[in-house]
Design a protein around this motif. Sequence first.
Motif, mmCIF file in Angstrom:
data_model
loop_
_atom_site.group_PDB
_atom_site.id
_atom_site.type_symbol
_atom_site.label_atom_id
_atom_site.label_comp_id
_atom_site.label_asym_id
_atom_site.label_seq_id
_atom_site.Cartn_x
_atom_site.Cartn_y
_atom_site.Cartn_z
ATOM 1 N N ARG A 80 -4.409 -6.992 -0.599
ATOM 2 C CA ARG A 80 -4.469 -8.393 -0.975
ATOM 3 C C ARG A 80 -4.350 -8.543 -2.483
ATOM 4 O O ARG A 80 -4.703 -7.666 -3.234
ATOM 5 C CB ARG A 80 -5.783 -9.001 -0.487
ATOM 6 N N LEU A 81 -3.855 -9.695 -2.902
ATOM 7 C CA LEU A 81 -3.769 -10.024 -4.310
ATOM 8 C C LEU A 81 -4.497 -11.325 -4.564
ATOM 9 O O LEU A 81 -4.663 -12.145 -3.671
ATOM 10 C CB LEU A 81 -2.304 -10.159 -4.745
ATOM 11 N N LEU A 82 -4.878 -11.529 -5.812
ATOM 12 C CA LEU A 82 -5.656 -12.706 -6.175
ATOM 13 C C LEU A 82 -4.803 -13.646 -7.015
ATOM 14 O O LEU A 82 -4.250 -13.244 -8.025
ATOM 15 C CB LEU A 82 -6.881 -12.272 -6.969
ATOM 16 N N ILE A 111 -4.445 -6.123 -8.397
ATOM 17 C CA ILE A 111 -3.223 -5.312 -8.440
ATOM 18 C C ILE A 111 -3.545 -3.853 -8.145
ATOM 19 O O ILE A 111 -2.844 -3.182 -7.375
ATOM 20 C CB ILE A 111 -2.533 -5.458 -9.809
ATOM 21 N N ARG A 112 -4.610 -3.358 -8.744
ATOM 22 C CA ARG A 112 -4.998 -1.966 -8.488
ATOM 23 C C ARG A 112 -5.300 -1.746 -7.012
ATOM 24 O O ARG A 112 -4.926 -0.722 -6.436
ATOM 25 C CB ARG A 112 -6.215 -1.599 -9.336
ATOM 26 N N GLU A 113 -5.970 -2.705 -6.398
ATOM 27 C CA GLU A 113 -6.307 -2.573 -4.985
ATOM 28 C C GLU A 113 -5.063 -2.631 -4.113
ATOM 29 O O GLU A 113 -4.904 -1.838 -3.174
ATOM 30 C CB GLU A 113 -7.268 -3.687 -4.578
ATOM 31 N N SER A 114 -4.169 -3.555 -4.418
ATOM 32 C CA SER A 114 -3.037 -3.805 -3.539
ATOM 33 C C SER A 114 -1.913 -2.791 -3.688
ATOM 34 O O SER A 114 -1.161 -2.571 -2.740
ATOM 35 C CB SER A 114 -2.481 -5.207 -3.807
ATOM 36 N N PHE A 115 -1.773 -2.205 -4.859
ATOM 37 C CA PHE A 115 -0.632 -1.334 -5.114
ATOM 38 C C PHE A 115 -1.025 0.112 -5.394
ATOM 39 O O PHE A 115 -0.272 0.861 -6.003
ATOM 40 C CB PHE A 115 0.196 -1.890 -6.278
ATOM 41 N N ALA A 116 -2.204 0.508 -4.955
ATOM 42 C CA ALA A 116 -2.606 1.910 -5.097
ATOM 43 C C ALA A 116 -1.908 2.739 -4.029
ATOM 44 O O ALA A 116 -1.485 2.238 -2.996
ATOM 45 C CB ALA A 116 -4.116 2.041 -4.952
ATOM 46 N N GLY A 117 -1.780 4.032 -4.301
ATOM 47 C CA GLY A 117 -1.199 4.929 -3.304
ATOM 48 C C GLY A 117 0.203 5.352 -3.666
ATOM 49 O O GLY A 117 0.919 4.661 -4.402
#
Length: 312
Positions: A39-41, A84-90
Amino acid sequence: MNQFFSLEAAGEAESLPGAFDSSGGAVLPTRPAGAPAGRLLDLGQLEVRWDAAASALWTWMTPVDRPNFNPAMLRDFQRWQAGIRESFAGPEAALKYLVLGSRFPGIYNLGGDLDLFAGFIARGDREGLVRYGRDCVSILHNNMRALDLPLVTIALVQGDALGGGFEAVLSFNVIVAERGARFGLPEIAFGLFPGMGAHCLLTRKLGAAKAEQMMLSNRLYSAEEMYELGLVHILAEPGEGEEAVRAYIAKNGRKQTGHHGIYQASGLIAPITLEELEAVVDVWADAALSLTPSDLKLMKRLVEAQSRLAAV
């Protein structure tokens, strides 16, 4: 046509980064192919759009009042970075380019919240000054590190970037500026200096003598002058900055890994630590508390000028 999705306006939720509807429930908007499942904010002072074709996340500052880094906008940036860190990690994350511009006509950002500063100074509140400054440099440092993701960061400057606005721009890998945009560090006019990154970044990029000259000059530099100094990387005609960013991404997309590696290595060769940035904030806070009543009067006049801009 590039494929976009726009994240809907978020509420004031204090929980983990994510998009929220008006009732506080999580919203997972429809995502184009290739977008991550996270998810993004999207917040009141930041408009976020995803361009799947270019693997680019576009963000525009949308200030509700004066076009500066007010505390609410700083909170938006903190959540934006965390989202952004949560959504695009990996290893398979789709994001390659992070772009930041402004929707405020003729202004990128005018920097620090001078009205807030004046209140802190009048009360002798050093802790408030330091807390604000450290919030700023924490966001700046995250951006300098590209959020520890394999990104190339791009500042799209379509208007004036002054004070902290200029400092923010300097933290990006690539700066695209339209002709007519102006850059400057006006803090010396009211007895202060830019304390949220300019000293560290300009010294690394231009050398100490030129950095000090810019901070002491109280002059505005054109986009063309910034290009000649090597600080602006791409000049665009007025109104064509967004297309210039798209052209840059289209031309360099296959080289993105190499570009990111170069910028990452540059950060290792001439590192700027968060501790260094915070130490400068401490010096800045002490200098702010030494301002005279006439200095504060000038600061207030600048606040009034910014307010008139917001009212137009």
